[in-house]
Motif scaffolding. Structure first.
Motif, PDB file in Angstrom:
ATOM      1  N   LYS A  83       0.930  -1.081   0.030  1.00 62.37           N
ATOM      2  CA  LYS A  83       0.008   0.026  -0.005  1.00 62.37           C
ATOM      3  C   LYS A  83       1.035   1.220  -0.022  1.00 62.37           C
ATOM      4  CE  LYS A  83      -3.658   2.397   2.548  1.00 62.37           C
ATOM      5  NZ  LYS A  83      -4.623   2.297   3.854  1.00 62.37           N
ATOM      6  N   GLY A  84       2.051   1.276   0.755  1.00 61.64           N
ATOM      7  CA  GLY A  84       2.772   2.204   0.971  1.00 61.64           C
ATOM      8  C   GLY A  84       3.367   2.660  -0.584  1.00 61.64           C
ATOM      9  N   MET A  85       3.743   1.779  -1.053  1.00 60.96           N
ATOM     10  CA  MET A  85       4.607   1.797  -2.203  1.00 60.96           C
ATOM     11  C   MET A  85       3.596   2.018  -3.650  1.00 60.96           C
ATOM     12  SD  MET A  85       7.902   1.092  -1.817  1.00 60.96           S
ATOM     13  CE  MET A  85       8.695   0.113  -3.022  1.00 60.96           C
ATOM     14  N   PHE A  86       2.681   1.614  -3.676  1.00 59.61           N
ATOM     15  CA  PHE A  86       1.634   1.755  -4.999  1.00 59.61           C
ATOM     16  C   PHE A  86       0.302   2.252  -4.511  1.00 59.61           C
ATOM     17  CE2 PHE A  86       4.408  -1.999  -5.423  1.00 59.61           C
ATOM     18  CZ  PHE A  86       5.158  -1.726  -6.486  1.00 59.61           C
ATOM     19  N   GLY A  87      -0.106   2.521  -3.365  1.00 65.48           N
ATOM     20  CA  GLY A  87      -1.204   3.315  -2.767  1.00 65.48           C
ATOM     21  C   GLY A  87      -1.181   4.538  -2.961  1.00 65.48           C
ATOM     22  N   HIS A  88      -2.299   5.301  -2.682  1.00 64.96           N
ATOM     23  CA  HIS A  88      -2.391   6.859  -2.665  1.00 64.96           C
ATOM     24  C   HIS A  88      -1.833   7.274  -1.318  1.00 64.96           C
ATOM     25  CE1 HIS A  88      -4.168   7.234  -6.532  1.00 64.96           C
ATOM     26  NE2 HIS A  88      -4.780   6.201  -6.442  1.00 64.96           N
ATOM     27  N   PRO A  89      -1.417   8.560  -1.184  1.00 58.92           N
ATOM     28  CA  PRO A  89      -0.753   9.576  -2.267  1.00 58.92           C
ATOM     29  C   PRO A  89       0.599   8.939  -3.029  1.00 58.92           C
ATOM     30  CG  PRO A  89      -0.190  10.384  -0.342  1.00 58.92           C
ATOM     31  CD  PRO A  89      -1.194   9.148   0.336  1.00 58.92           C
ATOM     32  N   LYS A  90       0.460   8.754  -4.418  1.00 54.48           N
ATOM     33  CA  LYS A  90       1.654   8.460  -4.810  1.00 54.48           C
ATOM     34  C   LYS A  90       2.753   9.364  -4.998  1.00 54.48           C
ATOM     35  CE  LYS A  90      -0.210   4.852  -7.923  1.00 54.48           C
ATOM     36  NZ  LYS A  90      -0.690   4.492  -9.212  1.00 54.48           N
ATOM     37  N   ARG A  91       2.243  10.604  -4.862  1.00 58.10           N
ATOM     38  CA  ARG A  91       3.240  12.043  -4.730  1.00 58.10           C
ATOM     39  C   ARG A  91       3.187  12.582  -3.271  1.00 58.10           C
ATOM     40  NH1 ARG A  91       4.654   9.370  -8.364  1.00 58.10           N
ATOM     41  NH2 ARG A  91       4.592  10.166 -10.672  1.00 58.10           N
ATOM     42  N   LEU A  92       3.235  11.821  -2.372  1.00 58.16           N
ATOM     43  CA  LEU A  92       3.496  11.950  -0.965  1.00 58.16           C
ATOM     44  C   LEU A  92       4.382  13.107  -0.814  1.00 58.16           C
ATOM     45  CD1 LEU A  92       2.734  11.635   1.989  1.00 58.16           C
ATOM     46  CD2 LEU A  92       4.456   9.886   2.117  1.00 58.16           C
ATOM     47  N   VAL A  93       5.637  12.830  -1.255  1.00 55.67           N
ATOM     48  CA  VAL A  93       6.740  13.871  -0.834  1.00 55.67           C
ATOM     49  C   VAL A  93       6.873  15.156  -1.786  1.00 55.67           C
ATOM     50  CG1 VAL A  93       9.388  14.101  -0.778  1.00 55.67           C
ATOM     51  CG2 VAL A  93       8.302  11.820  -0.463  1.00 55.67           C
ATOM     52  N   THR A  94       6.360  14.919  -3.064  1.00 54.84           N
ATOM     53  CA  THR A  94       6.194  16.202  -3.770  1.00 54.84           C
ATOM     54  C   THR A  94       4.904  16.962  -3.469  1.00 54.84           C
ATOM     55  OG1 THR A  94       7.067  14.758  -5.539  1.00 54.84           O
ATOM     56  CG2 THR A  94       5.989  16.873  -6.154  1.00 54.84           C
ATOM     57  N   GLY A  95       3.914  16.381  -3.131  1.00 52.62           N
ATOM     58  CA  GLY A  95       2.816  17.144  -2.657  1.00 52.62           C
ATOM     59  C   GLY A  95       3.028  17.946  -1.380  1.00 52.62           C
TER      60      GLY A  95
END
Length: 240
Positions: A83-95
């Motif tokens: 879930k952490g690798m492929f779930g949302h948010p996929k742009r956690l760091v960028t966001g």
């Protein structure tokens, strides 16, 4: 001096918070679960804790978090689960980086705010003219396509490079790139380089999380170290 740390409950972020507090710095953190923090941190008078999910906070709430901070550090990363690798948010760091920088800009700071992004040695700094072998280029391209967290790390650094050059006076940044992360109890000798001295794929080195935390704390506290590395993406390797 006050520093906001996001990702403070993670393996490296927690070490950074401890080192800053040990040097008498004031620290603010945003964590999703306060229970994940040790009591020694929660009981420190110099630590201000906000329990929230950063990406779900309002713009006004984030502005209050960054207001008055001399430095902001992102130690955010994706959990190493499916879930952490492929779930949302996929742009956690960028966001998170985008929202934090937007909030900083709205505070109109009198002096540039230091922004430190914990990144990865696998992120090639093309703007600095870094070159990699054809084989490494192919493998990293596959990783970028198959593993969303790697692309997220690349985009976060690219956002800082594209939006906060040396001419603007609001945010100065450093993207810290450790090699393969390992755990160690004590700070040991480590080296910082402007560009890779070994292949992140075929000759990866080791970097202790506590050494990464120490380097980031040095950037925050010591102006001469910050001036040496600002607007760069230094790589950190444990000493031999």
């Amino acid at each position: 001096m006050t520093t906001l740390v996001v990702g403070a409950s993670g393996a490296t972020g927690r070490l950074l918070v401890r080192q800053l507090l040990a040097q008498g710095q004031k620290v603010k953190i945003i964590v999703r679960c306060v229970d994940s923090l040790p009591d020694t941190l929660k009981q420190n008078d110099h630590l201000m804790i906000t329990q929230a999910s950063l990406l779900e906070m309002t713009d006004a709430e984030l502005l209050e978090q960054v207001k008055g901070c001399n430095a902001v550090v992102s130690c955010l990363g994706h959990n190493l689960t499916f879930k952490g690798m492929f779930g949302h948010p996929k742009r956690l760091v960028t966001g998170a980086v985008q929202r934090l920088c937007n909030a900083i800009e709205k505070t109109a700071p009198a002096a540039p705010v230091k922004f430190i992004l914990m990144n990865t040695s696998g992120n090639q700094n093309k703007r600095a003219g870094e070159k990699v072998s054809t084989a490494q280029f192919i493998i990293v391209s596959l990783i970028r396509f198959l593993l969303p967290p790697h692309a997220d790390n690349e985009l976060a650094a690219e956002y800082l490079q594209s939006n906060f050059g040396a001419k603007q006076k609001v945010i100065e940044w450093v993207a810290v790139r450790p090699d393969s992360l390992i755990d160690h109890e004590l700070v040991t000798q480590y080296d910082a380089y402007a560009s890779p001295v070994r292949s992140a794929i075929f000759d990866a080195g080791k970097t202790s999380r506590i050494n990464v935390a120490h380097f980031m704390s040095e950037l925050i506290i010591h102006g001469e170290i910050w001036n040496k590395w600002k607007h760069q993406m230094p790589l950190i390797y444990n000493g031999q």
